[in-house]
Motif scaffolding. Sequence first.
Motif, mmCIF file in Angstrom:
data_model
loop_
_atom_site.group_PDB
_atom_site.id
_atom_site.type_symbol
_atom_site.label_atom_id
_atom_site.label_comp_id
_atom_site.label_asym_id
_atom_site.label_seq_id
_atom_site.Cartn_x
_atom_site.Cartn_y
_atom_site.Cartn_z
ATOM 1 N N THR A 206 -9.158 31.619 -37.928
ATOM 2 C CA THR A 206 -9.949 31.647 -36.692
ATOM 3 C C THR A 206 -10.115 30.238 -36.135
ATOM 4 O O THR A 206 -9.967 30.009 -34.927
ATOM 5 C CB THR A 206 -11.333 32.264 -36.953
ATOM 6 N N ALA A 207 -10.414 29.290 -36.996
ATOM 7 C CA ALA A 207 -10.593 27.913 -36.553
ATOM 8 C C ALA A 207 -9.288 27.331 -36.021
ATOM 9 O O ALA A 207 -9.281 26.595 -35.025
ATOM 10 C CB ALA A 207 -11.131 27.056 -37.696
ATOM 11 N N LYS A 208 -8.178 27.652 -36.666
ATOM 12 C CA LYS A 208 -6.883 27.140 -36.190
ATOM 13 C C LYS A 208 -6.516 27.740 -34.840
ATOM 14 O O LYS A 208 -5.932 27.071 -33.990
ATOM 15 C CB LYS A 208 -5.797 27.417 -37.240
ATOM 16 N N ARG A 209 -6.873 28.991 -34.640
ATOM 17 C CA ARG A 209 -6.632 29.614 -33.330
ATOM 18 C C ARG A 209 -7.484 28.923 -32.258
ATOM 19 O O ARG A 209 -7.000 28.636 -31.161
ATOM 20 C CB ARG A 209 -6.987 31.097 -33.408
ATOM 21 N N ALA A 210 -8.743 28.628 -32.571
ATOM 22 C CA ALA A 210 -9.606 27.923 -31.625
ATOM 23 C C ALA A 210 -9.060 26.531 -31.328
ATOM 24 O O ALA A 210 -9.108 26.056 -30.193
ATOM 25 C CB ALA A 210 -11.024 27.834 -32.180
ATOM 26 N N LEU A 211 -8.500 25.872 -32.341
ATOM 27 C CA LEU A 211 -7.920 24.544 -32.143
ATOM 28 C C LEU A 211 -6.718 24.621 -31.209
ATOM 29 O O LEU A 211 -6.523 23.745 -30.347
ATOM 30 C CB LEU A 211 -7.514 23.954 -33.495
ATOM 31 N N GLU A 212 -5.910 25.669 -31.349
ATOM 32 C CA GLU A 212 -4.751 25.856 -30.472
ATOM 33 C C GLU A 212 -5.185 26.079 -29.025
ATOM 34 O O GLU A 212 -4.613 25.503 -28.091
ATOM 35 C CB GLU A 212 -3.924 27.039 -30.965
ATOM 36 N N ILE A 213 -6.223 26.898 -28.833
ATOM 37 C CA ILE A 213 -6.733 27.144 -27.475
ATOM 38 C C ILE A 213 -7.287 25.853 -26.882
ATOM 39 O O ILE A 213 -7.044 25.535 -25.709
ATOM 40 C CB ILE A 213 -7.817 28.239 -27.509
ATOM 41 N N LYS A 231 -12.986 20.782 -41.724
ATOM 42 C CA LYS A 231 -13.258 20.490 -40.312
ATOM 43 C C LYS A 231 -12.587 19.180 -39.885
ATOM 44 O O LYS A 231 -11.909 19.117 -38.849
ATOM 45 C CB LYS A 231 -14.770 20.397 -40.076
ATOM 46 N N SER A 232 -12.759 18.128 -40.665
ATOM 47 C CA SER A 232 -12.155 16.831 -40.319
ATOM 48 C C SER A 232 -10.635 16.893 -40.382
ATOM 49 O O SER A 232 -9.950 16.267 -39.564
ATOM 50 C CB SER A 232 -12.680 15.735 -41.251
ATOM 51 N N LEU A 233 -10.105 17.638 -41.340
ATOM 52 C CA LEU A 233 -8.650 17.773 -41.451
ATOM 53 C C LEU A 233 -8.078 18.452 -40.221
ATOM 54 O O LEU A 233 -7.058 18.009 -39.662
ATOM 55 C CB LEU A 233 -8.300 18.568 -42.708
ATOM 56 N N MET A 234 -8.727 19.514 -39.753
ATOM 57 C CA MET A 234 -8.223 20.209 -38.565
ATOM 58 C C MET A 234 -8.328 19.327 -37.318
ATOM 59 O O MET A 234 -7.442 19.353 -36.456
ATOM 60 C CB MET A 234 -8.976 21.526 -38.372
ATOM 61 N N ALA A 235 -9.399 18.545 -37.231
ATOM 62 C CA ALA A 235 -9.507 17.615 -36.106
ATOM 63 C C ALA A 235 -8.386 16.578 -36.148
ATOM 64 O O ALA A 235 -7.821 16.220 -35.108
ATOM 65 C CB ALA A 235 -10.865 16.928 -36.123
ATOM 66 N N ALA A 236 -8.038 16.117 -37.353
ATOM 67 C CA ALA A 236 -6.951 15.146 -37.488
ATOM 68 C C ALA A 236 -5.597 15.753 -37.139
ATOM 69 O O ALA A 236 -4.654 15.031 -36.799
ATOM 70 C CB ALA A 236 -6.923 14.589 -38.910
ATOM 71 N N CYS A 237 -5.489 17.089 -37.216
ATOM 72 C CA CYS A 237 -4.236 17.765 -36.858
ATOM 73 C C CYS A 237 -4.050 17.859 -35.344
ATOM 74 O O CYS A 237 -2.922 18.085 -34.871
ATOM 75 C CB CYS A 237 -4.207 19.178 -37.438
ATOM 76 N N LEU A 238 -5.119 17.703 -34.576
ATOM 77 C CA LEU A 238 -5.037 17.943 -33.132
ATOM 78 C C LEU A 238 -4.029 17.036 -32.425
ATOM 79 O O LEU A 238 -3.255 17.523 -31.583
ATOM 80 C CB LEU A 238 -6.425 17.802 -32.506
ATOM 81 N N PRO A 239 -3.981 15.708 -32.698
ATOM 82 C CA PRO A 239 -2.976 14.880 -32.002
ATOM 83 C C PRO A 239 -1.550 15.367 -32.203
ATOM 84 O O PRO A 239 -0.699 15.174 -31.334
ATOM 85 C CB PRO A 239 -3.183 13.487 -32.613
ATOM 86 N N GLY A 240 -1.281 16.012 -33.333
ATOM 87 C CA GLY A 240 0.071 16.483 -33.616
ATOM 88 C C GLY A 240 0.483 17.700 -32.820
ATOM 89 O O GLY A 240 1.677 18.032 -32.773
ATOM 90 N N ILE A 241 -0.474 18.385 -32.174
ATOM 91 C CA ILE A 241 -0.107 19.563 -31.381
ATOM 92 C C ILE A 241 -0.323 19.327 -29.886
ATOM 93 O O ILE A 241 -0.010 20.197 -29.076
ATOM 94 C CB ILE A 241 -0.888 20.813 -31.835
ATOM 95 N N LEU A 242 -0.847 18.175 -29.513
ATOM 96 C CA LEU A 242 -1.029 17.863 -28.101
ATOM 97 C C LEU A 242 0.271 17.309 -27.512
ATOM 98 O O LEU A 242 1.002 16.585 -28.192
ATOM 99 C CB LEU A 242 -2.139 16.823 -27.918
ATOM 100 N N ARG A 418 3.901 26.161 -28.525
ATOM 101 C CA ARG A 418 3.129 27.083 -27.683
ATOM 102 C C ARG A 418 2.175 26.320 -26.760
ATOM 103 O O ARG A 418 1.987 26.682 -25.594
ATOM 104 C CB ARG A 418 2.345 28.067 -28.555
ATOM 105 N N VAL A 419 1.574 25.248 -27.296
ATOM 106 C CA VAL A 419 0.679 24.422 -26.474
ATOM 107 C C VAL A 419 1.447 23.775 -25.333
ATOM 108 O O VAL A 419 0.982 23.757 -24.183
ATOM 109 C CB VAL A 419 -0.006 23.350 -27.352
ATOM 110 N N ALA A 420 2.647 23.271 -25.621
ATOM 111 C CA ALA A 420 3.463 22.636 -24.582
ATOM 112 C C ALA A 420 3.835 23.630 -23.490
ATOM 113 O O ALA A 420 3.836 23.289 -22.292
ATOM 114 C CB ALA A 420 4.720 22.021 -25.208
ATOM 115 N N ALA A 421 4.159 24.862 -23.884
ATOM 116 C CA ALA A 421 4.505 25.881 -22.884
ATOM 117 C C ALA A 421 3.311 26.200 -21.998
ATOM 118 O O ALA A 421 3.452 26.326 -20.767
ATOM 119 C CB ALA A 421 5.001 27.140 -23.598
ATOM 120 N N ALA A 422 2.116 26.314 -22.591
ATOM 121 C CA ALA A 422 0.908 26.592 -21.798
ATOM 122 C C ALA A 422 0.580 25.408 -20.880
ATOM 123 O O ALA A 422 0.186 25.606 -19.725
ATOM 124 C CB ALA A 422 -0.264 26.891 -22.726
#
Length: 511
Positions: A206-213, A231-242, A418-422
């Motif tokens: 659920t948290a990873k889906r929210a991070l993707e959105i 929580k901190s690990l998922m935040a650190a993953c965000l630059p890699g999907i932007l 998927r993020v890039a396509a959106a």
Amino acid sequence: MGAGCKGVSLVAIVSTVAYLGLEARGVEVQCQIAPGVPAFAVVGLPDKAVAESRERVRAALSAIGLALPPKRITVNLSPADLPKEGSHYDLPIALALLGAMGVVDPETLAAYVVVGELGLDGRVAASPGVLLAALHAGSVERGLVCPAVQGPEAAWTGHVEVLAAPDLLSLLGHFKGAALLPAPVPGEVAAPVRTADLAQVKGQETAKRALEIAAAGGHNLLMVGPPGAGKSLMAACLPGILPELTPAEALEVSMIASVAGGLEGGRLVRARPFRSPHHSASMPALIGGGLRVRPGEVSLAHLGVLFLDELPEFQRGVLDSLRQPLETGEVSVARANAHVTFPARVQLIAAMNPCRCGHLGDPALACSRAPRCAADYQAKLSGPLLDRIDLHVEVRAVSAADLVLPPPAEGSAEVAARVAAARAVQTARYARHKARTNAEINGELLEAIATPDEPGRHLLAQAAEAMRLSARGYTRMLRVARTIADLAGAETIGRIHIAEALSYRRQAPRN
């Protein structure tokens, strides 16, 4: 350049700049050498660093074998009512003085905007804001004289003649034609830094889906969960999907870094900024300001991510100062001597424990003060601030069964696609508008592209009353629904998209 009365030397004029936020305002350095008691005065609202430039200029001229004439030297920084701050006035003051002494042709100096700090040995040292000075020089159709180490930074403007001088003697040699300075080349684009991968996160679907959105629409996200939940690990993953910054966005980010003195080697960065200040950060550190107004963390994270871990541990006044930037995308710092505006279009990612001990709801580690502990801890966050956070997600503790599972089949690369396509859909949609992402749309534009179908409108009306959504919360929920629809490739927002968006919305407490 103009002539004075009888017995007075010519007045030499050199152009430089004063920085007000991301604006470079033109300043004239006027130097006059006149008969009288020997003195060296700098006037025109100089700060301490500018006033001290007299000694640095004197020592730098001595280092190249020149001495100040035994006359009255007056340097005026015009306009006189504009505060002058920083050491970048050293080099223009020195050149104006050399022009008045007849060492350099004043007509030659008139073709350039000059910035740079002088060392006692005549070296030209780096100073913040060279990229802004280069853009200003191009707008007034002049060249730029700057430190050699910042030549690659200035060269990014492309259409400005840049003289990148390592020292004062080399610069004089160039003006006299003895040894021309080589033209600098633009700095390299920094390679992206590898960040944490979503494949490292066990469970937390659920948290990873929210991070993707959040990544797809540029939305603010708050993760609430016990210590060690990821929580901190998922935040650190965000630059890699932007997605990477566009060239225009990279220039915006680099201008802020240039003013802050953080653009090293003239390297432009295409990766989005990721700033993670400690919870002890002061308001000027987070928002900007100080004696010499500088951009804060929220501006240094412009077009990127501002990650605030342990959110309730920040001072409440500091957090509430984020309310305006999150709404408007800019920071206005008002001081007695200046009113400065910095861009601050950030994506806020916050993380917090459910209570001070962090174990609320865990039967094995029961909180002895529940529910008072959670109420007191979460009360540190104001309702208006939480209302500006689009996605609220609870992060559950990771069980031993989750830890022994194999890595997820899907990592950051798949989510990033998927993020890039959106984001590509949004770029095309807002090509004629100021908005970049769904998180920025408002007013008529929001009504035009985020109106749900009939079942969606019915669900939305019911939820708005049941959840007591504010007007801001209603708007932000529609933006999230638009992003969910974009990820699904849907033209129209449907009931399923509204339902998912509502599941991430914080419900207002009832009396």
